[in-house]
Design a protein around this motif. Structure first.
Motif, PDB file in Angstrom:
ATOM      1  N   PRO A   1       0.703  -1.347  -0.151  1.00  0.00           N
ATOM      2  CA  PRO A   1      -0.087   0.006   0.299  1.00  0.00           C
ATOM      3  C   PRO A   1       0.647   1.105   0.069  1.00  0.00           C
ATOM      4  CG  PRO A   1       0.085  -1.030   2.366  1.00  0.00           C
ATOM      5  CD  PRO A   1       0.669  -2.043   1.170  1.00  0.00           C
ATOM      6  N   ILE A   2       2.263   1.165   0.493  1.00  0.00           N
ATOM      7  CA  ILE A   2       2.950   2.310   0.082  1.00  0.00           C
ATOM      8  C   ILE A   2       4.399   1.777  -0.320  1.00  0.00           C
ATOM      9  CG2 ILE A   2       1.973   3.663   2.062  1.00  0.00           C
ATOM     10  CD1 ILE A   2       4.317   2.748   3.845  1.00  0.00           C
ATOM     11  N   SER A   3       5.294   2.620  -0.840  1.00  0.00           N
ATOM     12  CA  SER A   3       6.526   2.341  -1.297  1.00  0.00           C
ATOM     13  C   SER A   3       7.454   2.323   0.053  1.00  0.00           C
ATOM     14  CB  SER A   3       6.850   3.117  -2.386  1.00  0.00           C
ATOM     15  OG  SER A   3       8.484   3.135  -2.443  1.00  0.00           O
ATOM     16  N   PRO A   4       8.031   1.099   0.045  1.00  0.00           N
ATOM     17  CA  PRO A   4       9.169   1.394   1.281  1.00  0.00           C
ATOM     18  C   PRO A   4      10.104   2.480   1.101  1.00  0.00           C
ATOM     19  CG  PRO A   4       9.748  -0.516  -0.312  1.00  0.00           C
ATOM     20  CD  PRO A   4       8.473  -0.087  -0.795  1.00  0.00           C
ATOM     21  N   PHE A   5      10.320   2.945  -0.027  1.00  0.00           N
ATOM     22  CA  PHE A   5      11.271   4.033  -0.295  1.00  0.00           C
ATOM     23  C   PHE A   5      10.709   5.499   0.505  1.00  0.00           C
ATOM     24  CE2 PHE A   5      12.102   1.210  -3.818  1.00  0.00           C
ATOM     25  CZ  PHE A   5      13.425   1.038  -3.775  1.00  0.00           C
ATOM     26  N   ASP A   6       9.380   5.397   0.498  1.00  0.00           N
ATOM     27  CA  ASP A   6       8.664   6.581   1.343  1.00  0.00           C
ATOM     28  C   ASP A   6       9.102   6.528   2.646  1.00  0.00           C
ATOM     29  OD1 ASP A   6       7.729   7.484  -1.187  1.00  0.00           O
ATOM     30  OD2 ASP A   6       5.827   6.334  -0.680  1.00  0.00           O
ATOM     31  N   GLY A   7       9.497   5.329   3.191  1.00  0.00           N
ATOM     32  CA  GLY A   7      10.097   5.650   4.657  1.00  0.00           C
ATOM     33  C   GLY A   7      11.471   5.293   4.744  1.00  0.00           C
ATOM     34  N   HIS A   8      12.264   4.722   4.160  1.00  0.00           N
ATOM     35  CA  HIS A   8      13.846   4.522   4.573  1.00  0.00           C
ATOM     36  C   HIS A   8      14.572   5.477   3.537  1.00  0.00           C
ATOM     37  CE1 HIS A   8      14.421   1.808   1.236  1.00  0.00           C
ATOM     38  NE2 HIS A   8      13.811   0.952   1.676  1.00  0.00           N
TER      39      HIS A   8
END
Length: 427
Positions: free
Chosen positions: A88-95
């Protein structure tokens, strides 16, 4: 705690190089500059067969409290599918890293330790649980680390998961490896087993007790496989839900009291508007599903706990069939996130709707101890080679995977190996 702390580290001859081919074992404790890894990049988001690519990347650098693990085998979980899709979200938006290495389960060998790591040493054989946190807030020190604002899932919310020759993790993520298991068996269970353990034992006063009835969705999958075994071990009754009649015998062999095939019913999907003809038809069918539960538990005996993870498709029924004062505990939404339910049955019957997310170290360690003591079995259904990592995730994405859990080989050259010496001998 470290394993075999009195034993000497295995000695063998191997050259020192900057990059080792897959399955090639460096000298014990020697850290090369680079490694092979299956990576995801933002511009490749899509199905796993498109988003996963092999690259040569730098071996991670450790901080004082981290450990570098040589990965022998890794587990396959749905968060690898999510990471590839970017939903549901890109992991790149987090790390925010340039690339993402998925994989949140692994078995392997401690290869290097940070200067402040005290409980583990080079050569220890380990499995890895996937919760990370900064350890410096009140939840991590007297509360529940899963409520910490710093809590994150390694291999999903961090860029450095297990689909690589090496992975770096916090020292508190390490657990003793069940040495009676193969590398691939011990790689397949930690995420799903610890998640199931917290769902069933981690939310008092609704923790699992002897004699309880528990409805388990997806009973033949990774989570369901462990939920049913835990329920049986606690002296409670598991009612497993399947979608394919061929899985019935497998679920019963896990220790379920009974099995229901959801394909025999039509009350799935979002709830129709209350008090419409469509709702009345849904309610009639949902009550028929409830009758199937009573056929197993006894007339009038609704389930104490509903073990939920499909989400959108099943949640309206889960809320209905849970007993008064019972709990619906949910850890995912594999069929969708827009949950609907008739809230009258929630407030009037005082039911608890509980979200649950992985597990903290004490819960993961308790679950792992049950595996070490052989109270729980891994039920590894299929092992893939390194080259088949995208296909393994495609099978999960298409819901074509076999009952049980899946692993992939990384540094272990073949299945059936249990020690580093056997890996070296296999060459």
């Amino acid at each position: 705690m470290a394993l075999d702390s009195e034993n000497s580290v295995l000695q063998y001859d191997a050259p020192e190089k900057d990059l080792y081919e897959l399955g090639e074992i460096p000298p014990m404790g020697y850290v090369p500059k680079q490694m092979y890894a299956w990576t995801i990049r933002r511009e490749r988001h899509g199905t796993p067969d498109e988003s996963f690519k092999v690259e040569v990347v730098d071996v991670p650098k450790l901080d004082a409290h981290e450990v570098l693990v040589l990965v022998m085998s890794a587990g396959v979980n749905y968060n690898g599918v999510w990471a590839g899709l970017g939903k549901p979200i890109s992991p790149f938006d987090g790390h925010g890293a340039d690339y993402h290495i998925a994989g949140s389960d692994a078995s392997g060998i401690v290869w290097a330790v940070g200067e402040k790591v005290k409980n583990w040493k080079v050569g220890d054989e380990v499995v890895i649980h996937c919760n990370q946190d900064d350890g410096d807030d009140e939840e991590c020190n007297g509360g529940d680390p899963m409520y910490s604002n710093s809590q994150r899932i390694w291999g999903y919310e961090t860029p450095d998961g297990s689909f690589a020759q090496f992975t770096n993790v916090q020292a508190q993520q390490l657990l003793r490896r069940p040495t009676h298991q193969t590398w691939e068996e011990s790689a397949c269970y930690t995420l799903t087993l610890a998640t199931a353990y917290r769902m069933l034992f981690g939310h008092p006063p609704h923790e699992l007790k002897p004699g309880m009835n528990v409805l388990v969705w997806g009973a033949s999958g990774g989570l369901g496989t462990y939920a049913i075994q835990l329920i049986k071990a606690a002296g409670a009754n598991a009612i497993g839900v399947i979608s394919d009649e061929s899985k019935r015998d497998f679920v019963m062999s896990l220790g379920a009291k009974g099995v229901i095939n959801r394909k025999d019913f039509t009350c799935w999907g979002q709830l129709p508007t209350v008090n419409t003809p469509e709702y009345n038809e849904w309610f009639k069918e949902a009550r028929r599903f409830g009758k199937a539960i009573w056929d197993i538990t006894g007339k009038g005996n609704n389930v104490d706990i509903v073990f939920e993870h499909p989400g959108e498709t099943t949640f309206p029924v889960s809320n209905l069939v849970c007993k008064k004062g019972g709990m619906v505990v949910i850890c995912a939404g594999t069929t969708g996130y827009n949950l609907t339910f008739d809230v009258r049955y929630t407030w009037m019957h005082q039911k608890r709707l509980q979200g649950s997310h992985f597990a903290h170290l004490k819960q993961a360690a308790a679950a792992n101890q049950m595996m070490i003591e052989r109270r729980i079995e891994p039920f590894l259904s299929e092992t893939f080679t390194w080259d088949e990592i995208p296909e393994a995730h495609m099978k999960m994405y298409r819901n074509e995977h076999k009952p049980g859990n899946m692993s992939v080989l990384v540094q272990a050259p073949k299945t059936g190996l249990r020690t580093l010496q056997e890996v070296l001998d296999a060459g």
